[in-house]
Every structure is written in structure tokens, then in C-alpha cells.
Enzyme design. Structure first.
Site, PDB file in Angstrom:
ATOM      1  N   SER A 174       0.832  -1.196   0.000  1.00  0.00           N
ATOM      2  CA  SER A 174       0.000   0.000   0.000  1.00  0.00           C
ATOM      3  C   SER A 174       0.865   1.244   0.000  1.00  0.00           C
ATOM      4  O   SER A 174       1.952   1.257   0.589  1.00  0.00           O
ATOM      5  CB  SER A 174      -0.893  -0.001   1.239  1.00  0.00           C
ATOM      6  OG  SER A 174      -1.550   1.247   1.396  1.00  0.00           O
ATOM      7  N   TYR A 187      -3.524  -3.092   9.213  1.00  0.00           N
ATOM      8  CA  TYR A 187      -3.301  -3.353   7.788  1.00  0.00           C
ATOM      9  C   TYR A 187      -1.914  -2.895   7.351  1.00  0.00           C
ATOM     10  O   TYR A 187      -1.155  -3.654   6.725  1.00  0.00           O
ATOM     11  CB  TYR A 187      -4.381  -2.635   6.974  1.00  0.00           C
ATOM     12  CG  TYR A 187      -4.162  -2.665   5.483  1.00  0.00           C
ATOM     13  CD1 TYR A 187      -4.282  -3.842   4.766  1.00  0.00           C
ATOM     14  CD2 TYR A 187      -3.839  -1.498   4.790  1.00  0.00           C
ATOM     15  CE1 TYR A 187      -4.091  -3.874   3.391  1.00  0.00           C
ATOM     16  CE2 TYR A 187      -3.645  -1.505   3.427  1.00  0.00           C
ATOM     17  CZ  TYR A 187      -3.775  -2.698   2.729  1.00  0.00           C
ATOM     18  OH  TYR A 187      -3.570  -2.718   1.367  1.00  0.00           O
TER      19      TYR A 187
END
Length: 290
Positions: A174, A187
Site C-alpha cells: 500500500s 493493515y
């Protein structure tokens, strides 16, 4: 909201520019990179995994599709075969390590090796610290899929890559790993663990023609963001699944060590030099998104 949308627009523009320049410079095609080779993608039943699988099949790869949803995998296989490509579905819940190990053993029995592994499957969760005190399991299950499942796949397929002195392991990460993702601590931490693993394993295998590629994707319009009202309102500047899938294919063609928007790289540099300033910026973004 305008600030978030503006930020996403700038990030997207930077990634678009980088990828476009890479495409202009390259001297080979996707078919050159994958024809006759075996590519395994997790999270292949939908989103960017599905798009990449279809493009890889059209380019001549034997595409091995892994995801939980067998019916959706079958549809992707049918799409690839309809265009003359080769694809095999391996339905598997990657959270179940016994099932994962059985799947990798079957893949090796069927194909002997995997040339390219794409760790695309992932779980995202938005939950602030004050909402997490009694939810340690959120961290466990996020790490289980995003990190430990990917590690098991790497350990299963890396030996043959090293023996053949040829292979690529692509990890879908990400932009938050470079830019920060307050509210997404579980996450982002799980993806950071995978990123750090890749850095160290690349150092160990540097002379073996085994490439670890980290792709730091910005927001992509997939099912993963549907539960977040902030991101739903900013999707106009997010990547489409088609664009995200194409970026995976770009990474296979060019074999970069890292693929990230320039703005993300600059943010990571600022964080390393001026961490307090970076923390202040991240806090402001977090407050805006509440």
C-alpha cells in the site's frame, strides 16, 4: 474531503507519469516476459487480480488462479480460455494454512515450479486505537492473511526459483507503507512486515536472478474500500481495477525492485529526516478522515 481528493489526484498523477515513462523506455512486451511461463496470482477472482490474470493469459502465460470463491475463479478461467489462454483454478482459503500447504503441494505436483508469484490477496481494516483495545484478533487475522500466508507461499515456491536461477515474487503493498495510514494500523503493519521481508530476502538472493518487487498501490476502486465512506467519496481519483491490473503486468515486464508514486517516495524520505513533521501531517489527515 477536498484535501483527500486532491491528495489522491496528485498521487495518481505521479504514478501515471512514472508508469508511462517506464512503458516508453522498455524494449520488451508482456508476451516476451511471460509466454510459456507459469504465473500464480492470489486474490485472482476479482479486482486487480482478475484483470492481471486475464492480461497474462492473453500474453501466453499459464495462469494459476488462487482465491476462496471457486465459482468466480471458474469464470475467470473461462474468460482466459475463451481468448485462447491457459489457466487453472486452485480454490483455497489462504487463512487456512493446512489448505494453503495442500494447494502449494498440488501446484508443484501439477506444474513442477512457479516462475512468478504475485501475492495480491489481502485484508484491510479501518479501526482507530481507541476502538481496538479489546480487538487483538483484528491484528492477528490481518497479519495471518497479509503476511503469514504470503510467507508460506514464498517458502513453497522460492526453492525452485533459486534452483532454476530465475523467478520473481511480487508483493502488492500500500502507498500507506510510504505515506502513512493512521486508522489502518493493523493493515499497514502487516504490509510493512511483508515489505521488510522482501528487502532482506532480496539481499540474500541478489545474485540468483530472483527479483522481489514491492508495488505500493494507491487507492484502487475494488470491494476492499466499500466499507469506508471517506474513500467512497474520493474514488473519482482512485485507480480502476483495470489500471491496477496493468500495473502488475508492468512490474512483470520491467522487474523493478520497487514501484511507487514519486510522491510516496518523497514522503518516505521526509519521514526519515523529519519524523515529527511527518507525524503532524499524518495526524491532520487522520483527524480529517474521522
Amino acid at each position: 474531503m477536498q484535501d483527500i481528493s486532491s491528495l489522491l489526484h496528485k498521487i495518481r498523477h505521479g504514478l501515471d507519469t512514472q508508469v508511462s515513462l517506464s512503458r516508453l523506455r522498455r524494449d520488451r512486451t508482456l508476451a516476451d516476459a511471460v509466454a510459456g511461463r507459469t504465473v500464480l496470482l492470489t486474490g485472482a477472482s476479482s479486482g486487480i487480480g482478475r484483470v492481471a490474470a486475464i492480461q497474462l493469459g492473453a500474453a501466453g502465460a499459464t495462469v494459476l488462479l488462487v482465491a476462496r470463491r471457486a465459482e468466480e475463479l471458474a469464470r475467470v478461467v473461462a474468460e482466459i480460455e475463451a481468448e485462447g489462454g491457459k489457466a487453472v483454478a486452485y480454490p483455497c482459503d489462504l487463512n487456512d494454512f493446512d489448505a494453503l500447504d495442500a494447494m502449494t503441494a498440488q501446484v508443484l505436483a501439477d506444474h513442477g515450479h512457479v516462475d512468478i508469484l504475485v501475492n495480491n490477496a489481502g485484508r484491510s481494516i479501518r479501526r482507530s486505537l481507541d476502538q481496538s483495545y479489546d480487538r487483538f484478533h483484528d491484528y492477528e487475522r490481518t497479519m495471518r492473511l497479509n503476511y503469514f500466508a504470503a510467507v508460506r507461499l514464498i517458502l513453497a515456491f522460492a526453492p525452485a526459483m533459486r534452483d532454476r536461477r530465475d523467478g520473481q515474487i511480487i508483493n502488492i503493498l500500500s502507498l500507506a507503507n510510504l505515506y502513512g495510514g493512521p486508522g489502518y494500523a493493523a493493515y499497514v503493519a502487516s504490509k510493512a512486515a511483508l515489505d521488510s521481508l522482501s528487502t532482506n530476502l532480496q539481499a540474500e538472493t541478489q545474485t540468483e536472478n530472483l527479483r522481489f518487487t514491492s508495488i505500493y498501490l494507491p487507492l484502487v476502486r475494488t470491494d476492499m474500500i466499500t466499507a469506508n465512506p471517506v474513500y467512497q467519496q474520493a474514488t473519482a481519483n482512485a485507480l480502476t481495477a483495470d489500471e491496477g491490473g496493468r500495473i502488475i503486468c508492468d512490474a512483470i515486464i520491467d522487474r523493478p525492485r520497487r514501484l511507487a508514486p514519486v510522491m510516496g517516495r518523497v514522503a518516505a524520505l521526509v519521514d526519515s529526516v523529519l519524523p515529527e513533521r511527518a507525524d503532524t501531517i499524518r495526524h491532520a489527515r487522520f483527524r480529517q478522515g474521522m
